[in-house]
Motif scaffolding. Structure first.
Motif, PDB file in Angstrom:
ATOM      1  N   ASP A   1       0.834  -1.211   0.000  1.00  0.00           N
ATOM      2  CA  ASP A   1       0.000   0.000   0.000  1.00  0.00           C
ATOM      3  C   ASP A   1       0.865   1.256   0.000  1.00  0.00           C
ATOM      4  O   ASP A   1       0.576   2.225  -0.705  1.00  0.00           O
ATOM      5  N   ARG A   2       1.914   1.231   0.772  1.00  0.00           N
ATOM      6  CA  ARG A   2       2.797   2.396   0.871  1.00  0.00           C
ATOM      7  C   ARG A   2       3.477   2.679  -0.476  1.00  0.00           C
ATOM      8  O   ARG A   2       3.582   3.835  -0.889  1.00  0.00           O
ATOM      9  N   ILE A   3       3.925   1.630  -1.155  1.00  0.00           N
ATOM     10  CA  ILE A   3       4.552   1.806  -2.465  1.00  0.00           C
ATOM     11  C   ILE A   3       3.547   2.380  -3.459  1.00  0.00           C
ATOM     12  O   ILE A   3       3.870   3.287  -4.231  1.00  0.00           O
ATOM     13  N   SER A   4       2.322   1.868  -3.435  1.00  0.00           N
ATOM     14  CA  SER A   4       1.293   2.357  -4.358  1.00  0.00           C
ATOM     15  C   SER A   4       1.031   3.843  -4.156  1.00  0.00           C
ATOM     16  O   SER A   4       0.949   4.606  -5.127  1.00  0.00           O
ATOM     17  N   VAL A   5       0.924   4.268  -2.907  1.00  0.00           N
ATOM     18  CA  VAL A   5       0.680   5.691  -2.612  1.00  0.00           C
ATOM     19  C   VAL A   5       1.881   6.534  -3.025  1.00  0.00           C
ATOM     20  O   VAL A   5       1.727   7.581  -3.673  1.00  0.00           O
ATOM     21  N   MET A   6       3.075   6.084  -2.672  1.00  0.00           N
ATOM     22  CA  MET A   6       4.275   6.844  -3.019  1.00  0.00           C
ATOM     23  C   MET A   6       4.411   6.992  -4.532  1.00  0.00           C
ATOM     24  O   MET A   6       4.798   8.056  -5.022  1.00  0.00           O
ATOM     25  N   SER A   7       4.114   5.935  -5.266  1.00  0.00           N
ATOM     26  CA  SER A   7       4.228   5.984  -6.725  1.00  0.00           C
ATOM     27  C   SER A   7       3.264   6.988  -7.333  1.00  0.00           C
ATOM     28  O   SER A   7       3.581   7.627  -8.336  1.00  0.00           O
ATOM     29  N   LEU A   8       2.093   7.120  -6.725  1.00  0.00           N
ATOM     30  CA  LEU A   8       1.118   8.105  -7.211  1.00  0.00           C
ATOM     31  C   LEU A   8       1.557   9.529  -6.879  1.00  0.00           C
ATOM     32  O   LEU A   8       1.340  10.449  -7.659  1.00  0.00           O
TER      33      LEU A   8
ATOM     34  N   THR B   1      11.275   5.195  -8.844  1.00  0.00           N
ATOM     35  CA  THR B   1      10.968   3.973  -9.583  1.00  0.00           C
ATOM     36  C   THR B   1      11.422   2.769  -8.763  1.00  0.00           C
ATOM     37  O   THR B   1      12.261   2.896  -7.868  1.00  0.00           O
ATOM     38  N   PHE B   2      10.853   1.630  -9.081  1.00  0.00           N
ATOM     39  CA  PHE B   2      11.140   0.391  -8.357  1.00  0.00           C
ATOM     40  C   PHE B   2      11.574  -0.678  -9.357  1.00  0.00           C
ATOM     41  O   PHE B   2      10.812  -1.025 -10.259  1.00  0.00           O
ATOM     42  N   ALA B   3      12.793  -1.180  -9.182  1.00  0.00           N
ATOM     43  CA  ALA B   3      13.341  -2.203 -10.082  1.00  0.00           C
ATOM     44  C   ALA B   3      13.281  -3.563  -9.400  1.00  0.00           C
ATOM     45  O   ALA B   3      13.666  -3.714  -8.245  1.00  0.00           O
ATOM     46  N   ALA B   4      12.798  -4.545 -10.143  1.00  0.00           N
ATOM     47  CA  ALA B   4      12.699  -5.928  -9.661  1.00  0.00           C
ATOM     48  C   ALA B   4      13.657  -6.785 -10.469  1.00  0.00           C
ATOM     49  O   ALA B   4      13.638  -6.761 -11.706  1.00  0.00           O
ATOM     50  N   CYS B   5      14.488  -7.564  -9.785  1.00  0.00           N
ATOM     51  CA  CYS B   5      15.464  -8.429 -10.443  1.00  0.00           C
ATOM     52  C   CYS B   5      14.764  -9.553 -11.210  1.00  0.00           C
ATOM     53  O   CYS B   5      14.040 -10.367 -10.628  1.00  0.00           O
ATOM     54  N   GLY B   6      15.003  -9.610 -12.508  1.00  0.00           N
ATOM     55  CA  GLY B   6      14.423 -10.653 -13.335  1.00  0.00           C
ATOM     56  C   GLY B   6      14.958 -12.040 -12.991  1.00  0.00           C
ATOM     57  O   GLY B   6      14.207 -13.023 -13.044  1.00  0.00           O
ATOM     58  N   ASN B   7      16.239 -12.127 -12.627  1.00  0.00           N
ATOM     59  CA  ASN B   7      16.812 -13.419 -12.231  1.00  0.00           C
ATOM     60  C   ASN B   7      16.094 -13.966 -10.992  1.00  0.00           C
ATOM     61  O   ASN B   7      15.724 -15.141 -10.945  1.00  0.00           O
ATOM     62  N   THR B   8      15.938 -13.119  -9.992  1.00  0.00           N
ATOM     63  CA  THR B   8      15.265 -13.540  -8.757  1.00  0.00           C
ATOM     64  C   THR B   8      13.814 -13.901  -9.040  1.00  0.00           C
ATOM     65  O   THR B   8      13.303 -14.910  -8.537  1.00  0.00           O
ATOM     66  N   HIS B   9      13.160 -13.090  -9.871  1.00  0.00           N
ATOM     67  CA  HIS B   9      11.750 -13.344 -10.177  1.00  0.00           C
ATOM     68  C   HIS B   9      11.585 -14.696 -10.868  1.00  0.00           C
ATOM     69  O   HIS B   9      10.693 -15.481 -10.521  1.00  0.00           O
ATOM     70  N   ALA B  10      12.454 -15.001 -11.823  1.00  0.00           N
ATOM     71  CA  ALA B  10      12.389 -16.293 -12.529  1.00  0.00           C
ATOM     72  C   ALA B  10      12.616 -17.448 -11.562  1.00  0.00           C
ATOM     73  O   ALA B  10      11.884 -18.456 -11.604  1.00  0.00           O
ATOM     74  N   ALA B  11      13.595 -17.314 -10.680  1.00  0.00           N
ATOM     75  CA  ALA B  11      13.876 -18.375  -9.696  1.00  0.00           C
ATOM     76  C   ALA B  11      12.710 -18.541  -8.733  1.00  0.00           C
ATOM     77  O   ALA B  11      12.356 -19.673  -8.365  1.00  0.00           O
ATOM     78  N   MET B  12      12.090 -17.440  -8.340  1.00  0.00           N
ATOM     79  CA  MET B  12      10.953 -17.476  -7.422  1.00  0.00           C
ATOM     80  C   MET B  12       9.775 -18.203  -8.067  1.00  0.00           C
ATOM     81  O   MET B  12       9.109 -19.025  -7.432  1.00  0.00           O
TER      82      MET B  12
END
Length: 143
Positions: free
Chosen positions: A82-89, A95-106
């Motif tokens: 919720d906090r990220i959503s409000v801050m982004s607005l 900006t928020f970067a998500a690691c593709g390697n970690t996401h694929a492994a997850m």
């Protein structure tokens, strides 16, 4: 006349630079699945923006998540969703970067799709993204 114009420019240039403010770039690294660390990172974001705005400067911030820290951006699971959503607005300079390697492994480990928040920008590698940001002049912060 040439010297007079040069003297005027030299006197006015520093004032003009102050009026325009300075631009800053900050990379914030999150690699822990710990709500306290995630909240501290978001506090850092808010405090840095508040400070630089108060002195007339601008700042661009990228929060880079990988490893266990990627849970910060997992939809329906993030303790700070919720906090990220409000801050982004409210803050278009974050900006928020998500690691593709970690996401694929997850996803492989879960055996299903692991949806990320809409605010997450998937990058090939979180570590590589941090390197690129630092090479581009970003200050590095790890809460």
């Amino acid at each position: 006349m040439k010297y007079l114009m040069m003297a005027v420019f030299m006197a006015v240039a520093p004032v003009m630079a102050l009026a325009e403010g300075k631009a800053h770039k900050v990379a914030i690294h999150v690699d822990e699945n710990d709500p306290q660390v995630m909240n501290m990172a978001l506090n850092n974001v808010a405090n840095v923006i508040s400070y630089y705005e108060s002195v007339g400067d601008t700042v661009e911030i990228e929060v880079v998540t990988y490893g266990p820290g990627l849970n910060m951006l997992v939809a329906g699971k993030s303790p700070v969703e919720d906090r990220i959503s409000v801050m982004s607005l409210e803050m278009d300079n974050v900006t928020f970067a998500a690691c593709g390697n970690t996401h694929a492994a997850m996803q492989e480990k879960a055996g299903k799709d692991v949806p990320l928040m809409s605010e997450a920008n998937v990058v090939p590698s979180g570590v590589v993204r941090l390197i690129e940001l630092q090479e581009d002049g970003y200050a590095y912060v790890r809460p």
